[in-house]
Each structure stands twice: as structure tokens, then as C-alpha cells.
Write a protein that holds these residues in place. Sequence first.
Motif, PDB file in Angstrom:
ATOM      1  N   PRO A 175       0.829  -1.214   0.000  1.00  0.00           N
ATOM      2  CA  PRO A 175       0.000   0.000   0.000  1.00  0.00           C
ATOM      3  C   PRO A 175       0.863   1.264   0.000  1.00  0.00           C
ATOM      4  N   PHE A 176       0.388   2.292  -0.710  1.00  0.00           N
ATOM      5  CA  PHE A 176       1.077   3.580  -0.738  1.00  0.00           C
ATOM      6  C   PHE A 176       0.046   4.694  -0.629  1.00  0.00           C
ATOM      7  N   ASP A 177       0.455   5.768   0.029  1.00  0.00           N
ATOM      8  CA  ASP A 177      -0.410   6.938   0.114  1.00  0.00           C
ATOM      9  C   ASP A 177      -0.416   7.714  -1.200  1.00  0.00           C
ATOM     10  N   LEU A 178       0.668   7.569  -1.954  1.00  0.00           N
ATOM     11  CA  LEU A 178       0.758   8.258  -3.236  1.00  0.00           C
ATOM     12  C   LEU A 178       1.770   7.549  -4.126  1.00  0.00           C
ATOM     13  N   VAL A 179       1.432   7.440  -5.402  1.00  0.00           N
ATOM     14  CA  VAL A 179       2.348   6.905  -6.417  1.00  0.00           C
ATOM     15  C   VAL A 179       2.579   8.008  -7.441  1.00  0.00           C
ATOM     16  N   VAL A 180       3.849   8.267  -7.752  1.00  0.00           N
ATOM     17  CA  VAL A 180       4.208   9.321  -8.698  1.00  0.00           C
ATOM     18  C   VAL A 180       4.965   8.695  -9.863  1.00  0.00           C
ATOM     19  N   THR A 181       4.454   8.867 -11.077  1.00  0.00           N
ATOM     20  CA  THR A 181       5.167   8.413 -12.268  1.00  0.00           C
ATOM     21  C   THR A 181       5.954   9.590 -12.835  1.00  0.00           C
ATOM     22  N   LEU A 182       7.226   9.342 -13.113  1.00  0.00           N
ATOM     23  CA  LEU A 182       8.119  10.396 -13.583  1.00  0.00           C
ATOM     24  C   LEU A 182       8.444  10.257 -15.066  1.00  0.00           C
ATOM     25  N   CYS A 183       7.923   9.221 -15.675  1.00  0.00           N
ATOM     26  CA  CYS A 183       8.261   8.874 -17.051  1.00  0.00           C
ATOM     27  C   CYS A 183       6.970   8.688 -17.834  1.00  0.00           C
ATOM     28  N   ASP A 184       6.884   9.290 -19.017  1.00  0.00           N
ATOM     29  CA  ASP A 184       5.676   9.179 -19.822  1.00  0.00           C
ATOM     30  C   ASP A 184       5.393   7.731 -20.212  1.00  0.00           C
ATOM     31  N   LYS A 185       6.441   6.945 -20.418  1.00  0.00           N
ATOM     32  CA  LYS A 185       6.248   5.549 -20.805  1.00  0.00           C
ATOM     33  C   LYS A 185       5.709   4.717 -19.647  1.00  0.00           C
ATOM     34  N   VAL A 186       6.254   4.900 -18.453  1.00  0.00           N
ATOM     35  CA  VAL A 186       5.791   4.092 -17.317  1.00  0.00           C
ATOM     36  C   VAL A 186       4.389   4.510 -16.889  1.00  0.00           C
ATOM     37  N   ARG A 187       4.006   5.734 -17.204  1.00  0.00           N
ATOM     38  CA  ARG A 187       2.641   6.177 -16.904  1.00  0.00           C
ATOM     39  C   ARG A 187       1.629   5.304 -17.628  1.00  0.00           C
ATOM     40  N   GLU A 188       1.984   4.846 -18.847  1.00  0.00           N
ATOM     41  CA  GLU A 188       1.072   4.044 -19.652  1.00  0.00           C
ATOM     42  C   GLU A 188       0.923   2.630 -19.114  1.00  0.00           C
ATOM     43  N   VAL A 189       1.880   2.142 -18.339  1.00  0.00           N
ATOM     44  CA  VAL A 189       1.837   0.756 -17.863  1.00  0.00           C
ATOM     45  C   VAL A 189       1.750   0.669 -16.342  1.00  0.00           C
ATOM     46  N   CYS A 190       1.553   1.813 -15.680  1.00  0.00           N
ATOM     47  CA  CYS A 190       1.523   1.828 -14.218  1.00  0.00           C
ATOM     48  C   CYS A 190       0.354   0.987 -13.710  1.00  0.00           C
ATOM     49  N   PRO A 191       0.614   0.005 -12.839  1.00  0.00           N
ATOM     50  CA  PRO A 191      -0.474  -0.818 -12.304  1.00  0.00           C
ATOM     51  C   PRO A 191      -1.292  -0.064 -11.265  1.00  0.00           C
ATOM     52  N   GLU A 192      -2.439  -0.590 -10.938  1.00  0.00           N
ATOM     53  CA  GLU A 192      -3.241  -0.016  -9.870  1.00  0.00           C
ATOM     54  C   GLU A 192      -2.721  -0.532  -8.532  1.00  0.00           C
TER      55      GLU A 192
END
Length: 236
Positions: A175-192
Motif C-alpha cells: 500500500p502507498f499513500d501516493l504513487v508518482v510516475t516520472l516517465c511518460d512511458k511508465v505512466r502508460e503501464v503503471c499498475p493499480e
Amino acid sequence: MTIAPPDFLRLAGHRLRWELLTLLADGDRPVRELTALAGQPQNLVSYHLAQLRSGGLVRSRRSSADGRDTFYALDLHRCGELLTGTGAALHAGLRLTPPAPPVPPQGTRVLFLCTGNSARSQLAEAMARAGGLDAFSAGSHPKPLHPNTSRIMRERGLDPSGHEPKSLDVFRAEPFDLVVTLCDKVREVCPEFEGGPPPVHWSIPDPAIDGSDAAFAACAEELAVRTGFLLARLAA
């Protein structure tokens, strides 16, 4: 004598522009997302984004994942400068004073993700930890830590020991209070991530592609500003 209002009031005072600023305060977004969230035609949203960009409140950056997309980001530092000037323009007693250093709630867990976990997310993790967060980082396709990453950490008084590349699969069940994607590519595959809010996106170029000292310095400076505002947000 007629006195024109400060630029910040002129730019931010429009209802749609204020809504766009509010949406971008949560993270970087492409026009198509802003159009859907605002419920307005794309040409109208693009027009007002251009106004905000020309006024220095918003920046744009072509997506590294899909060149047809452009991510818009709120320049929080510039907004702070303009807000300070706006108060002082009305009365000297309304000049804003710097806030106290933010103290986020103890145990706040934040995960930073990029593709290689060799530079951006590692730097963000180190800065967030220094600010009092339980910060972690990972990548969709981990690569060895870039030598300039460790160098930048040491230059900024951060401890590079223990920073090793990790796969985001390691954290899927945590569990996380916040997840931050820093890369446009990983944003597309970021899991829930169960129980947490939707990921926040920061569209930041990978300094490891260029590899130069200047690229790493620029990346670290942008991350320092963004992380500082993140700490304030979580503290509030």
C-alpha cells in the motif's frame, strides 16, 4: 489614473483557466485529459492553455511515450512568485511570507516510478526521504544506477548508499499513500495499487539519455522543486 491588475489575476481569474490550473496542480496532463475533465471543447482548452503558457504559469513538454501527446505542467514556483507580487501590489502588508518547512504525517508512503529506475525515481526517492517521507522507487525495466545519480545525491547532501534498481513488481502488493510516475512511458503501464489514490504524473525527461552533468543538474533541480511542493501538499 487607471491601474491594471497584476498578470496573475488576469490569467487565473478566468473560470476555465482557474479550473485548468487546479487540474494541473494535481499533476501533469495531456490536452485530451484536460478536455475530458473540464468538459469543454479541445480548441477552447488549447486556447486557454496557450494563454497560461505565455503568462509563464504553465509549461509544456512533448511526451516521450507518444509524440502526438503534449503534457502540460503547472509551474508552481512561478505561481508562488506571481502570488507574492499580487499581494504586494495591493498593499505592502499583504506581501506573502515564506511558509515554515512542511512536515508530512509520519509514515506517509510514496512510490516513485520511471522506466529504468537509474536516475529520476532514485533522486526523487532520496529527496523525499530527506523530507521525512517513507519513499521508495522502482522501474518497469530496471537498469544499473547511473554514476551521475550518485554524484548528484552527494552534491545535494543526500546519501546514495542503499540505492539499487528495483522492478515495480516488487511493490505491486504494497500500500502507498501516493504513487508518482516520472516517465511518460511508465505512466502508460503503471499498475493499480490497492487502496491508494490514482497515480500523479510528473513528465520529466530522462537525464540518463543525454548523460551529461547539465542534464542531471536540470533534472535534480526540477525534482527538488516538485518534491518540495509535494511535501507541502502532504503536510496539508
